[in-house]
Design a protein around this motif. Structure first.
Motif, PDB file in Angstrom:
ATOM      1  N   ARG A 117       0.588  -1.063  -0.106  1.00 16.41           N
ATOM      2  CA  ARG A 117       0.121   0.002   0.231  1.00 16.41           C
ATOM      3  C   ARG A 117       1.232   1.506  -0.078  1.00 16.41           C
ATOM      4  NH1 ARG A 117      -5.535  -2.020   2.955  1.00 16.41           N
ATOM      5  NH2 ARG A 117      -6.110   0.088   2.199  1.00 16.41           N
ATOM      6  N   PRO A 118       1.664   1.323  -1.168  1.00 13.93           N
ATOM      7  CA  PRO A 118       2.692   2.461  -1.058  1.00 13.93           C
ATOM      8  C   PRO A 118       2.524   4.368  -1.222  1.00 13.93           C
ATOM      9  CG  PRO A 118       2.516   1.518  -3.354  1.00 13.93           C
ATOM     10  CD  PRO A 118       1.983   1.055  -2.402  1.00 13.93           C
ATOM     11  N   ALA A 124       2.862  11.344   1.727  1.00 21.92           N
ATOM     12  CA  ALA A 124       3.022  11.782   2.378  1.00 21.92           C
ATOM     13  C   ALA A 124       4.730  12.099   2.370  1.00 21.92           C
ATOM     14  CB  ALA A 124       3.240  10.970   3.550  1.00 21.92           C
ATOM     15  N   VAL A 125       5.268  11.609   1.793  1.00 22.47           N
ATOM     16  CA  VAL A 125       6.648  12.214   1.775  1.00 22.47           C
ATOM     17  C   VAL A 125       6.799  13.071   0.542  1.00 22.47           C
ATOM     18  CG1 VAL A 125       9.340  12.033  -0.018  1.00 22.47           C
ATOM     19  CG2 VAL A 125       8.371  10.658   2.777  1.00 22.47           C
ATOM     20  N   VAL A 126       6.482  12.844  -0.845  1.00 23.45           N
ATOM     21  CA  VAL A 126       5.728  14.166  -2.227  1.00 23.45           C
ATOM     22  C   VAL A 126       5.715  15.441  -1.568  1.00 23.45           C
ATOM     23  CG1 VAL A 126       5.140  14.232  -3.803  1.00 23.45           C
ATOM     24  CG2 VAL A 126       5.986  11.857  -3.551  1.00 23.45           C
ATOM     25  N   THR A 127       4.170  15.388  -0.617  1.00 18.89           N
ATOM     26  CA  THR A 127       3.395  16.469  -0.056  1.00 18.89           C
ATOM     27  C   THR A 127       4.383  16.829   0.892  1.00 18.89           C
ATOM     28  OG1 THR A 127       2.149  15.300   1.528  1.00 18.89           O
ATOM     29  CG2 THR A 127       1.436  15.877  -1.230  1.00 18.89           C
ATOM     30  N   TRP A 128       4.752  16.497   1.870  1.00 20.75           N
ATOM     31  CA  TRP A 128       6.229  17.100   3.223  1.00 20.75           C
ATOM     32  C   TRP A 128       6.796  17.574   2.104  1.00 20.75           C
ATOM     33  CZ3 TRP A 128      11.614  15.820   3.494  1.00 20.75           C
ATOM     34  CH2 TRP A 128      11.776  16.317   4.139  1.00 20.75           C
ATOM     35  N   ALA A 129       7.800  16.998   0.554  1.00 20.14           N
ATOM     36  CA  ALA A 129       8.605  17.683   0.255  1.00 20.14           C
ATOM     37  C   ALA A 129       8.136  19.074  -0.484  1.00 20.14           C
ATOM     38  CB  ALA A 129       9.440  16.982  -0.931  1.00 20.14           C
ATOM     39  N   LEU A 130       7.208  19.125  -1.093  1.00 12.21           N
ATOM     40  CA  LEU A 130       6.568  20.073  -2.280  1.00 12.21           C
ATOM     41  C   LEU A 130       6.337  21.632  -0.871  1.00 12.21           C
ATOM     42  CD1 LEU A 130       3.847  18.290  -4.147  1.00 12.21           C
ATOM     43  CD2 LEU A 130       6.288  19.562  -5.055  1.00 12.21           C
ATOM     44  N   GLY A 131       5.766  20.928   0.725  1.00 14.86           N
ATOM     45  CA  GLY A 131       5.763  21.672   1.469  1.00 14.86           C
ATOM     46  C   GLY A 131       4.512  22.132   2.232  1.00 14.86           C
ATOM     47  N   ILE A 132       3.044  20.847   1.324  1.00 14.36           N
ATOM     48  CA  ILE A 132       1.951  20.777   1.440  1.00 14.36           C
ATOM     49  C   ILE A 132       1.531  20.034   3.019  1.00 14.36           C
ATOM     50  CG2 ILE A 132      -0.448  20.121   0.940  1.00 14.36           C
ATOM     51  CD1 ILE A 132       1.139  20.049  -2.282  1.00 14.36           C
ATOM     52  N   LEU A 133       2.236  19.334   3.430  1.00 17.30           N
ATOM     53  CA  LEU A 133       2.552  18.693   4.788  1.00 17.30           C
ATOM     54  C   LEU A 133       3.262  19.003   5.473  1.00 17.30           C
ATOM     55  CD1 LEU A 133       1.051  15.066   4.301  1.00 17.30           C
ATOM     56  CD2 LEU A 133       0.048  17.068   4.588  1.00 17.30           C
ATOM     57  N   ASP A 134       3.724  19.342   6.781  1.00 21.29           N
ATOM     58  CA  ASP A 134       4.282  19.595   7.737  1.00 21.29           C
ATOM     59  C   ASP A 134       4.889  18.444   8.310  1.00 21.29           C
ATOM     60  OD1 ASP A 134       3.131  18.881  10.830  1.00 21.29           O
ATOM     61  OD2 ASP A 134       1.293  19.688   9.386  1.00 21.29           O
ATOM     62  N   ASP A 135       6.351  18.511   8.988  1.00 27.02           N
ATOM     63  CA  ASP A 135       7.115  17.305   9.773  1.00 27.02           C
ATOM     64  C   ASP A 135       6.340  16.080  10.009  1.00 27.02           C
ATOM     65  OD1 ASP A 135       9.168  19.163   8.131  1.00 27.02           O
ATOM     66  OD2 ASP A 135      10.196  19.733  10.187  1.00 27.02           O
ATOM     67  N   VAL A 136       5.446  17.421  11.083  1.00 25.64           N
ATOM     68  CA  VAL A 136       4.461  16.941  12.586  1.00 25.64           C
ATOM     69  C   VAL A 136       3.876  15.377  11.378  1.00 25.64           C
ATOM     70  CG1 VAL A 136       2.815  16.282  13.771  1.00 25.64           C
ATOM     71  CG2 VAL A 136       5.020  17.538  14.014  1.00 25.64           C
ATOM     72  N   THR A 137       3.178  15.934  10.520  1.00 30.11           N
ATOM     73  CA  THR A 137       1.886  15.859   9.656  1.00 30.11           C
ATOM     74  C   THR A 137       2.651  14.770   8.981  1.00 30.11           C
ATOM     75  OG1 THR A 137       0.390  17.941  10.556  1.00 30.11           O
ATOM     76  CG2 THR A 137      -0.562  15.864   8.473  1.00 30.11           C
ATOM     77  N   ALA A 138       3.073  14.209   8.942  1.00 28.42           N
ATOM     78  CA  ALA A 138       3.901  13.663   7.198  1.00 28.42           C
ATOM     79  C   ALA A 138       4.276  12.656   7.764  1.00 28.42           C
ATOM     80  CB  ALA A 138       5.392  14.712   6.858  1.00 28.42           C
ATOM     81  N   LEU A 139       5.106  12.735   8.895  1.00 27.42           N
ATOM     82  CA  LEU A 139       5.315  11.517  10.075  1.00 27.42           C
ATOM     83  C   LEU A 139       4.642  10.801  10.449  1.00 27.42           C
ATOM     84  CD1 LEU A 139       8.050   9.637  10.612  1.00 27.42           C
ATOM     85  CD2 LEU A 139       7.969  11.608  12.646  1.00 27.42           C
ATOM     86  N   ALA A 140       3.562  11.444  11.179  1.00 22.44           N
ATOM     87  CA  ALA A 140       2.042  10.570  11.313  1.00 22.44           C
ATOM     88  C   ALA A 140       1.454   9.800  10.168  1.00 22.44           C
ATOM     89  CB  ALA A 140       1.107  11.834  12.040  1.00 22.44           C
TER      90      ALA A 140
END
Length: 166
Positions: A117-118, A124-140
């Motif tokens: 289930r990738p 999460a990684v892509v949207t974090w790299a694009l600045g859409i998700l913050d660190d905590v939420t991407a990790l969550a």
């Protein structure tokens, strides 16, 4: 930072909820696990995880037709009501992104050959790299998915060790 850890608990409890009904023939415990999943999700929101994560997961699963048990519906309602009661800010872009990722994850899962289930994890990684998700939420997001997979492994081990389920 305890939010991602709570997200992992939520993912784990949510998958156990599913498997109690679908695989282990123990539906009497599913509602309790659904409540644990919802409580962990709401607790993680109070520690900095964006509520968009859980609302997006609920909406994505609804779009994919996966809210098919009473325990799912109860957990989804608790999460939605909890976010409303807490008056936590929801960002439409983040909500849309998580909803689309969760929907794709559910739709692609049956045909995805590895069973990993990738979509959510990569998303999460892509949207974090694009600045859409913050660190905590991407990790969550990643922690939630890892908790979910850990529960799959546990259920698989239980089923292999006890092929006759009562």
């Amino acid at each position: 930072m305890i939010g991602p850890e709570l997200a992992a608990v939520s993912g784990f409890a949510l998958k156990i909820t599913d498997d109690l009904v679908d695989e282990l023939s123990r539906p009497q415990w599913a509602l309790l696990c659904g409540l644990v999943a919802a409580a962990a999700a709401l607790a993680s929101v109070t520690t900095g995880v964006r509520p968009d994560l859980y609302l997006g997961l609920v909406l994505g699963n609804a779009v994919a037709g996966k809210l098919d048990e009473i325990s799912h519906l109860v957990a989804a309602a608790i999460i939605a009501l909890g976010v409303l009661i807490m008056r936590t800010e929801v960002t439409p872009l983040i909500l849309l992104v998580i909803t689309v990722l969760a929907t794709l994850d559910e739709v692609i899962h049956p045909v995805e050959p590895t069973g990993l289930r990738p979509v959510l994890k990569i998303g999460a990684v892509v949207t974090w790299a694009l600045g859409i998700l913050d660190d905590v939420t991407a990790l969550a997001v990643i922690a939630f998915d890892l908790g979910y997979h850990a529960a799959e492994l546990l259920t698989g081990a239980i089923m292999c060790s006890n092929p006759i389920r009562a």
